[in-house]
Design a protein around this motif. Structure first.
Motif, PDB file in Angstrom:
ATOM      1  N   LYS A  50       0.821  -1.167   0.109  1.00 65.18           N
ATOM      2  CA  LYS A  50       0.037  -0.050   0.107  1.00 65.18           C
ATOM      3  C   LYS A  50       0.963   1.235   0.239  1.00 65.18           C
ATOM      4  O   LYS A  50       1.789   1.302   0.762  1.00 65.18           O
ATOM      5  CB  LYS A  50      -0.913  -0.015   1.179  1.00 65.18           C
ATOM      6  N   ALA A  51       0.715   1.958  -1.169  1.00 62.83           N
ATOM      7  CA  ALA A  51       1.590   3.237  -1.116  1.00 62.83           C
ATOM      8  C   ALA A  51       1.415   4.156   0.049  1.00 62.83           C
ATOM      9  O   ALA A  51       2.496   4.853   0.565  1.00 62.83           O
ATOM     10  CB  ALA A  51       1.023   3.862  -2.310  1.00 62.83           C
ATOM     11  N   GLU A  52      -0.075   4.165   0.646  1.00 63.15           N
ATOM     12  CA  GLU A  52       0.008   5.238   1.842  1.00 63.15           C
ATOM     13  C   GLU A  52       0.955   4.763   3.021  1.00 63.15           C
ATOM     14  O   GLU A  52       1.197   5.710   3.692  1.00 63.15           O
ATOM     15  CB  GLU A  52      -1.406   5.007   2.125  1.00 63.15           C
ATOM     16  N   ALA A 429      13.129   6.607  -6.800  1.00 64.36           N
ATOM     17  CA  ALA A 429      12.267   7.573  -7.164  1.00 64.36           C
ATOM     18  C   ALA A 429      11.721   7.159  -8.400  1.00 64.36           C
ATOM     19  O   ALA A 429      11.776   6.227  -8.902  1.00 64.36           O
ATOM     20  CB  ALA A 429      13.115   8.906  -7.469  1.00 64.36           C
ATOM     21  N   ARG A 430      11.068   8.132  -9.111  1.00 59.69           N
ATOM     22  CA  ARG A 430      10.265   7.781 -10.386  1.00 59.69           C
ATOM     23  C   ARG A 430      11.174   7.576 -11.454  1.00 59.69           C
ATOM     24  O   ARG A 430      12.482   8.224 -11.770  1.00 59.69           O
ATOM     25  CB  ARG A 430       9.387   8.956 -10.724  1.00 59.69           C
ATOM     26  N   GLY A 431      11.127   6.610 -12.348  1.00 59.35           N
ATOM     27  CA  GLY A 431      11.791   6.548 -13.516  1.00 59.35           C
ATOM     28  C   GLY A 431      11.842   4.952 -13.876  1.00 59.35           C
ATOM     29  O   GLY A 431      11.120   4.248 -13.818  1.00 59.35           O
ATOM     30  N   THR A 534       7.918  14.755  -1.997  1.00 57.18           N
ATOM     31  CA  THR A 534       6.659  14.256  -2.489  1.00 57.18           C
ATOM     32  C   THR A 534       6.160  15.396  -3.659  1.00 57.18           C
ATOM     33  O   THR A 534       5.253  15.296  -4.310  1.00 57.18           O
ATOM     34  CB  THR A 534       5.613  14.528  -1.385  1.00 57.18           C
ATOM     35  N   ARG A 535       6.782  16.506  -3.807  1.00 55.24           N
ATOM     36  CA  ARG A 535       6.672  17.365  -5.144  1.00 55.24           C
ATOM     37  C   ARG A 535       7.330  16.907  -6.417  1.00 55.24           C
ATOM     38  O   ARG A 535       6.739  17.010  -7.381  1.00 55.24           O
ATOM     39  CB  ARG A 535       6.957  18.821  -4.653  1.00 55.24           C
ATOM     40  N   ASP A 540       3.450   9.912  -5.830  1.00 56.51           N
ATOM     41  CA  ASP A 540       2.252   9.157  -5.242  1.00 56.51           C
ATOM     42  C   ASP A 540       2.845   7.846  -4.725  1.00 56.51           C
ATOM     43  O   ASP A 540       2.082   6.865  -4.445  1.00 56.51           O
ATOM     44  CB  ASP A 540       1.216   8.682  -6.389  1.00 56.51           C
ATOM     45  N   PHE A 541       4.111   7.816  -4.526  1.00 54.30           N
ATOM     46  CA  PHE A 541       4.997   6.567  -4.174  1.00 54.30           C
ATOM     47  C   PHE A 541       4.849   5.287  -5.006  1.00 54.30           C
ATOM     48  O   PHE A 541       5.045   4.219  -4.263  1.00 54.30           O
ATOM     49  CB  PHE A 541       4.442   6.423  -2.719  1.00 54.30           C
TER      50      PHE A 541
END
Length: 746
Positions: A50-52, A429-431, A534-535, A540-541
């Protein structure tokens, strides 16, 4: 700690080719029935993530600075331990006691030809909620700098790596007795003061030029992600290419009562004072420099003409430190194996940060916690791993891999006996997926990558990365992306907690994460915060979940595999490439020497010189002697034969007798140990792996076949030949273990 730029990318692709009817075409190490169960188990594992939960853990663990020795560092360790206990792990905190210097005096000031005093501070931002906790934050500094109070002329040395000093010598510039100003980039930071000291400098200042890390790249924080003119990069300058870990306890654990070197005897502590500054503080220093205009490749993006000096800029640098021993809290959690409790699958990430550490390291640490929770949920349904699973959150990684290294050194023999593999992550991170590690795990990781879905593109993370290689890769990488079923993973140098496992003990290791779409300048600053992450990093993890899915599969497959999924053909092919590279290096040097000396004999240098300028005849170059690569060629041929025979035996085998499987698996996971040598590498015996090591002058960056490659680069031909012999012996011993595994398959 991590690379300031994205790490080496993995790549891989398509479905792993068939092994045989007895072993699934889908998952290496499992037969058809076992693979079916494993797929179902992994699906249940994914459903738990769960991302949260990752978001909540990061917000809580980055709420205050948590550097080594801080109250919140201990609080985070206890928080993680208690969570892991609640998930069903046996969890504890193992404490080491490590040297960790913190600053008490920091002064950088321009004293001639004008006056300027550097602020050495990062401002509070209303857009960054935690930036105002100034009393808790470590100031900008370099851990393990020397104390010092020096005043001298300033010299700009570009990135401060060996080739830059060669260029300075050609310009007639000597840094002896000077303070040098270097840019971050092109090497690990600790190399810069090390090389400066070797060239006679008495101090070193390092700044981030906006061309690489600031407004030239995009909008600066808080409007954008990039470094502002007040941001500065903290970090360690410990001489880790010699050995990582506590500098006072080399090669053995830093227990409370361990015998310690005197600080003046510790070889990895830097010999000159060194400090990071912002590019805002660097600007007046650069403006005050005169002398020659810097070469075009050296110039950054600040609004000035870059000069080299020396002078007329003269700088005063004063540093004093508190040299304290602090506790390092390693969180260790285990699930005992149901069939092979003395075979350990280890998964780790560090938890300490320079300040808030949202990206580095908590983006990886929160994935570790969520993986562990998902495993706990599986245990509630009756699942138990065949092998023992060890989850670790390391402390004191940032100052020099102190926590993990001391833990490993304290348990060396037990780990040599029991550790099957070590899986590491750090920042995430993203990618795109990136990975480096033991090439005996290359096929294994390709399969894992094939089975994880990229959250942005809804294709496998392997296929997405394959597409990137086809678009942006080198010509060779593009060709291989088209022709190979799996693309290559990178080799590991240093820079994170895998180092003591693979480099010191020869435990097969992998370092895995996501990145490449997460640009920013927050690295090791007070702005590596929850707000920044988070910016700009993984809003959204979803890539935190992707990391957990990837690492979860690695852990589950390795823990439950019937035959451990090590594979040797990819490794043999990779080492053949490394051997071809070092041979080519020798031939290139020989050609260069011969061409240079021929031009000297034919008087071509003088004929080409400007007759109006004074001419100095270049010195002749030494001839490059013959190196006998036959032992290496023979060892590689033997390894290739052994790897092929093992693969064929695996294809032909049916279900093995239980006794043979246990013996086989022990041979497989201990095979990497045979790639080490007890004497280690020349002048740095701690690094024992003969195939991979951090370079002596690269810091994090890997040197493959390091003894051979570095001896050739240094023109130490005797040592190069000795390296050929040593590597050949290691590969021959390794091939013998592969042969032993093949016999057990029969």
């Amino acid at each position: 700690m991590r690379y300031n730029l994205p790490k080496i990318l993995l790549f891989s692709g398509a479905v792993f080719c068939a092994l045989n009817p007895a072993f699934s075409q889908s998952i290496l190490g499992f037969d058809a029935a076992g693979a079916q169960k494993e797929v179902a188990l992994e699906k249940r594992f994914d459903q738990q993530l769960k991302a949260e939960n990752l978001r909540a853990h990061m917000k809580r663990m980055s709420a205050h600075p948590h550097h080594v020795g801080s109250p919140f560092d201990r609080e985070n360790a206890e928080y993680a331990r208690d969570l892991l206990k609640s998930y069903g792990f046996e969890a504890r905190i193992d404490t080491s006691y490590v040297l960790f210097p913190t600053p008490k005096t920091r002064v950088v000031e321009l004293v001639e030809p004008t006056k300027f005093k550097a602020s050495l501070s990062e401002p509070i931002l209303k857009e960054d909620a935690t930036s105002g906790q100034t009393k808790e934050q470590l100031p900008t500094y370099h851990a393990f700098s020397a104390d010092g109070d020096v005043t001298a002329e300033l010299v700009f040395v570009n990135y401060g790596i060996p080739e830059d000093y060669e260029a300075l010598k050609k310009m007639g510039i000597d840094v002896k007795g000077k303070i040098v100003l270097a840019k971050y980039g092109n090497s690990w930071r600790g190399i810069k003061p090390k090389v400066a000291s070797e060239n006679g400098a008495i101090g070193c200042i390092i700044y981030s030029d906006p061309k690489e890390d600031g407004f030239f790249q995009g909008d600066v924080y808080p409007k954008g992600a990039f470094k502002s003119d007040a941001g500065a990069q903290r970090g360690s300058v410990l001489d880790m290419p010699m050995y990582p870990g506590d500098p006072l306890t080399p090669g053995y654990g830093a227990t409370k009562n361990a015998k310690r070197l005197a600080r003046t005897e510790a070889p990895t502590i830097m010999k000159i004072p060194v400090l990071p500054i912002s590019y805002g503080d660097a600007l007046p220093l650069l403006k005050a420099l005169g002398g020659q205009v810097a070469p075009a490749a050296w110039r950054g993006a600040l609004p000035l003409t870059y000069h080299v000096g020396p002078g007329p800029a003269k700088v005063h640098l004063k540093l004093e430190f508190n040299w304290d021993v602090q506790p390092a809290y390693n969180v260790i959690a285990t699930i005992k194996g149901s069939e092979y409790p003395d075979e350990w699958v280890i998964r780790g990430n560090h938890h300490d940060g320079w300040v808030y550490g949202a990206n580095d390291p908590l983006s990886g640490a929160v994935a570790v916690l969520e993986e562990a929770r998902a495993l706990g949920e599986l245990m509630k349904t009756g699942w138990k791993p065949k092998r023992t699973i060890v989850y670790a959150l390391w402390d004191a990684e940032e100052p020099g891999l102190l926590g993990s290294t001391e833990w490993v050194e304290e348990r060396q023999q037990e780990l040599k006996d029991k550790a099957v593999v070590y899986f590491n992550s750090d920042s995430n991170a993203r990618g795109f997926l990136y990975a480096g590690g033991s090439h005996t795990l290359e096929k294994f990781l390709n399969q894992v990558a094939r089975d994880v879905t990229d959250p942005q593109r809804n294709v496998s993370v392997a296929d997405r990365l394959r597409a990137k290689v086809l678009v942006d890769g080198s010509p060779k990488a593009k060709q291989e992306a088209r022709s190979r079923s799996d693309l290559r993973i990178g080799a590991l140098g240093s820079g994170s907690d895998y180092t003591p496992f693979i480099q010191h003990l020869g435990i097969a290791s992998m370092n895995i994460g996501f990145g490449g779409e997460d640009d920013g300048g927050e690295y090791h600053s007070i702005y590596d915060s929850y707000d920044h992450y988070t910016r700009f990093k993984d809003t959204d993890f979803s890539y935190g979940v992707a990391l957990a899915e990837t690492m979860g599969r690695c852990v589950l497959r390795m823990a439950d595999a019937q035959i451990l999924p090590f594979e040797f053909q990819n490794f043999a092919n990779t080492v053949q490439q490394y051997a071809a590279e070092v041979k080519q290096n020798v031939e290139s040097m020989r050609t260069q020497s011969e061409d240079h000396n021929r031009l000297l004999r034919d008087n071509q240098y003088q004929l080409a010189a400007d007759p109006k300028e004074p001419f100095t005849q270049p010195e002749p170059m030494d001839e490059v002697p013959f190196l006998n690569f036959a032992p290496l060629d023979n060892a590689l041929a033997s390894l290739d034969k052994s790897a092929t025979e093992y693969s064929q035996a695996l294809q032909k085998s049916g279900q093995l007798p239980v006794g043979n499987v246990e013996k086989l698996n022990e041979v497989l996971y201990k095979s990497e140990r045979y790639l080490t040598h007890p004497e280690g590498l020349p002048r740095r015996s701690w690094f024992q792996h003969q195939i991979y090591a951090p370079g002596f002058y690269t810091g994090y960056g890997v040197k493959t076949l390091p003894m051979i490659r570095e001896a050739i680069e240094q023109k130490n031909w005797t040592e190069a030949q000795q390296g050929i012999e040593r590597v050949s012996e290691a590969l021959t011993q390794f091939a013998a273990q592969v042969d032993k595994a093949t016999l057990l398959m029969k």
